[in-house]
Motif scaffolding. Structure first.
Motif, PDB file in Angstrom:
ATOM      1  N   ALA A  51       0.442  -1.154   0.104  1.00  0.00           N
ATOM      2  CA  ALA A  51       0.046   0.073   0.173  1.00  0.00           C
ATOM      3  C   ALA A  51       1.170   1.416   0.034  1.00  0.00           C
ATOM      4  O   ALA A  51       1.861   0.867   0.491  1.00  0.00           O
ATOM      5  N   LEU A  52       0.035   2.227  -0.570  1.00  0.00           N
ATOM      6  CA  LEU A  52       0.590   3.401  -0.340  1.00  0.00           C
ATOM      7  C   LEU A  52       0.169   4.852   0.767  1.00  0.00           C
ATOM      8  O   LEU A  52      -1.388   4.862  -0.144  1.00  0.00           O
ATOM      9  N   CYS A  53       0.846   5.248   1.539  1.00  0.00           N
ATOM     10  CA  CYS A  53      -0.117   6.125   1.810  1.00  0.00           C
ATOM     11  C   CYS A  53       0.099   7.539   1.416  1.00  0.00           C
ATOM     12  O   CYS A  53       1.473   7.634   1.141  1.00  0.00           O
ATOM     13  N   PHE A  54      -0.604   8.367   1.641  1.00  0.00           N
ATOM     14  CA  PHE A  54      -0.330   9.838   1.098  1.00  0.00           C
ATOM     15  C   PHE A  54      -1.658  10.589   1.663  1.00  0.00           C
ATOM     16  O   PHE A  54      -3.009  10.653   2.223  1.00  0.00           O
ATOM     17  N   SER A  55      -1.655  11.863   1.233  1.00  0.00           N
ATOM     18  CA  SER A  55      -2.661  13.115   2.473  1.00  0.00           C
ATOM     19  C   SER A  55      -2.884  13.754   0.994  1.00  0.00           C
ATOM     20  O   SER A  55      -1.722  14.388   0.540  1.00  0.00           O
ATOM     21  N   GLY A  56      -3.828  14.219   1.430  1.00  0.00           N
ATOM     22  CA  GLY A  56      -4.926  14.565  -0.132  1.00  0.00           C
ATOM     23  C   GLY A  56      -4.549  16.219   0.429  1.00  0.00           C
ATOM     24  O   GLY A  56      -4.703  16.962   1.674  1.00  0.00           O
ATOM     25  N   VAL A  57      -5.235  17.115  -0.606  1.00  0.00           N
ATOM     26  CA  VAL A  57      -4.792  18.347  -0.729  1.00  0.00           C
ATOM     27  C   VAL A  57      -5.729  18.757  -1.577  1.00  0.00           C
ATOM     28  O   VAL A  57      -6.260  18.258  -2.973  1.00  0.00           O
ATOM     29  N   ASP A  58      -6.860  19.875  -1.543  1.00  0.00           N
ATOM     30  CA  ASP A  58      -7.704  20.211  -1.925  1.00  0.00           C
ATOM     31  C   ASP A  58      -7.964  21.320  -2.667  1.00  0.00           C
ATOM     32  O   ASP A  58      -7.439  22.287  -2.857  1.00  0.00           O
ATOM     33  N   SER A  59      -7.373  20.760  -4.143  1.00  0.00           N
ATOM     34  CA  SER A  59      -6.892  20.894  -5.524  1.00  0.00           C
ATOM     35  C   SER A  59      -7.245  20.628  -6.302  1.00  0.00           C
ATOM     36  O   SER A  59      -6.763  19.502  -6.808  1.00  0.00           O
ATOM     37  N   TYR A  87      -8.647   3.884  -0.498  1.00  0.00           N
ATOM     38  CA  TYR A  87      -9.655   3.418   1.073  1.00  0.00           C
ATOM     39  C   TYR A  87      -8.918   4.679   1.526  1.00  0.00           C
ATOM     40  O   TYR A  87      -7.863   5.463   1.436  1.00  0.00           O
ATOM     41  N   GLU A  88      -9.842   5.222   2.151  1.00  0.00           N
ATOM     42  CA  GLU A  88      -9.236   5.917   3.285  1.00  0.00           C
ATOM     43  C   GLU A  88      -9.506   6.150   4.613  1.00  0.00           C
ATOM     44  O   GLU A  88     -10.466   5.083   4.678  1.00  0.00           O
ATOM     45  N   ASP A  89      -8.806   6.112   5.782  1.00  0.00           N
ATOM     46  CA  ASP A  89      -8.948   5.527   6.755  1.00  0.00           C
ATOM     47  C   ASP A  89      -9.114   7.039   7.695  1.00  0.00           C
ATOM     48  O   ASP A  89      -9.984   8.243   7.311  1.00  0.00           O
ATOM     49  N   ASP A  90      -9.838   6.485   8.708  1.00  0.00           N
ATOM     50  CA  ASP A  90     -10.517   7.811   9.815  1.00  0.00           C
ATOM     51  C   ASP A  90      -9.703   8.982  10.354  1.00  0.00           C
ATOM     52  O   ASP A  90     -10.727   9.649  10.860  1.00  0.00           O
ATOM     53  N   GLY A  92      -7.906  10.475   8.086  1.00  0.00           N
ATOM     54  CA  GLY A  92      -8.112  11.658   6.498  1.00  0.00           C
ATOM     55  C   GLY A  92      -7.235  11.202   5.976  1.00  0.00           C
ATOM     56  O   GLY A  92      -7.201  12.158   4.973  1.00  0.00           O
ATOM     57  N   TYR A  93      -6.636   9.963   5.952  1.00  0.00           N
ATOM     58  CA  TYR A  93      -5.409   9.644   4.941  1.00  0.00           C
ATOM     59  C   TYR A  93      -5.534   8.661   3.689  1.00  0.00           C
ATOM     60  O   TYR A  93      -7.067   7.861   4.384  1.00  0.00           O
ATOM     61  N   ARG A  94      -4.848   8.720   2.813  1.00  0.00           N
ATOM     62  CA  ARG A  94      -5.549   8.225   1.919  1.00  0.00           C
ATOM     63  C   ARG A  94      -4.414   6.891   1.521  1.00  0.00           C
ATOM     64  O   ARG A  94      -3.422   7.145   1.566  1.00  0.00           O
ATOM     65  N   TRP A  95      -5.303   5.712   1.021  1.00  0.00           N
ATOM     66  CA  TRP A  95      -3.982   4.916   0.698  1.00  0.00           C
ATOM     67  C   TRP A  95      -4.474   4.332  -1.139  1.00  0.00           C
ATOM     68  O   TRP A  95      -5.790   3.761  -1.159  1.00  0.00           O
TER      69      TRP A  95
END
Length: 201
Positions: A51-59, A87-90, A92-95
């Motif tokens: 899995a690759l975990c990343f944080s989103g940004v509103d853009s 997948y988005e965890d509880d 707010g991190y996205r995978w």
């Protein structure tokens, strides 16, 4: 320290000042030989997922980058059969979760996904790549921290306990193949939500 605070500490607000070097998606290819060592020398099979975990940004630009990653993974699925889902965890991190019986395909797919974010200018949103292994009685993970530019082992024994003895053994065996984080205070856990689950579930 709770899970959310732990992740923020290693991957979030404190990570920029704690970074040791710029992460390089090419580092992920070290896992190609590590898979073989984990099996041959330690008796661990890969779990068929990474899995690759990343944080989103509103853009819009970031949304386009995520779409580009999906397009690349879809092309890979057609060519190699590597499945994937988001997948988005509880917290707010996205995978991006990859599924394949061939560990080489998993490594390649995670690399392509990470490299696409970097090329789009969003390498700073990458948090971790997680590769899972298992024996008859335990699961173990190698986690690549993009903010530290290094791997570290993680062996959960539940949702809040870990087997540090096994982690040190993994470090000693794989230390010559992987760039392992030498400051053990940065071996942060990514606890599963339930015993036996993966961190990305």
């Amino acid at each position: 320290m709770g899970l959310f605070e732990t992740i923020r500490s290693v991957f979030g607000t404190n990570a920029e000042s704690d970074a040791t070097r710029e992460a390089d998606p090419e580092d992920l290819f070290g896992m190609s030989t590590a898979y073989m060592t984990m099996e041959a020398d330690l008796g661990y099979d890969h779990v068929g997922e990474a899995a690759l975990c990343f944080s989103g940004v509103d853009s819009t630009a970031f949304a386009d980058a995520v779409d580009d990653v999906e397009a690349i993974l879809e092309a890979g699925e057609a060519e190699t059969g590597t499945g994937f889902h988001q997948y988005e965890d509880d917290h707010g991190y996205r995978w991006f979760v990859l599924e394949d019986d061939d560990p080489e395909d998993l490594v390649t797919s995670v690399h392509f996904a990470a490299d696409t974010f970097v090329e789009a200018g969003f390498g700073s949103r990458l948090l971790a790549a997680v590769f899972g292994f298992e024996t008859d009685d335990r699961r173990a993970y190698w986690i690549y921290s993009f903010r530290r530019g290094a791997y570290y082992p993680f062996v959960p024994t539940g949702t809040s306990d870990r087997d540090e003895r096994v982690e040190f053994k993994l470090q000693s065996v794989l230390g010559s193949e992987l760039d392992v984080e030498d400051d053990e205070s940065y071996w942060y856990p990514l606890w599963p939500d339930a015993p036996g689950d993966h961190p990305w579930e």
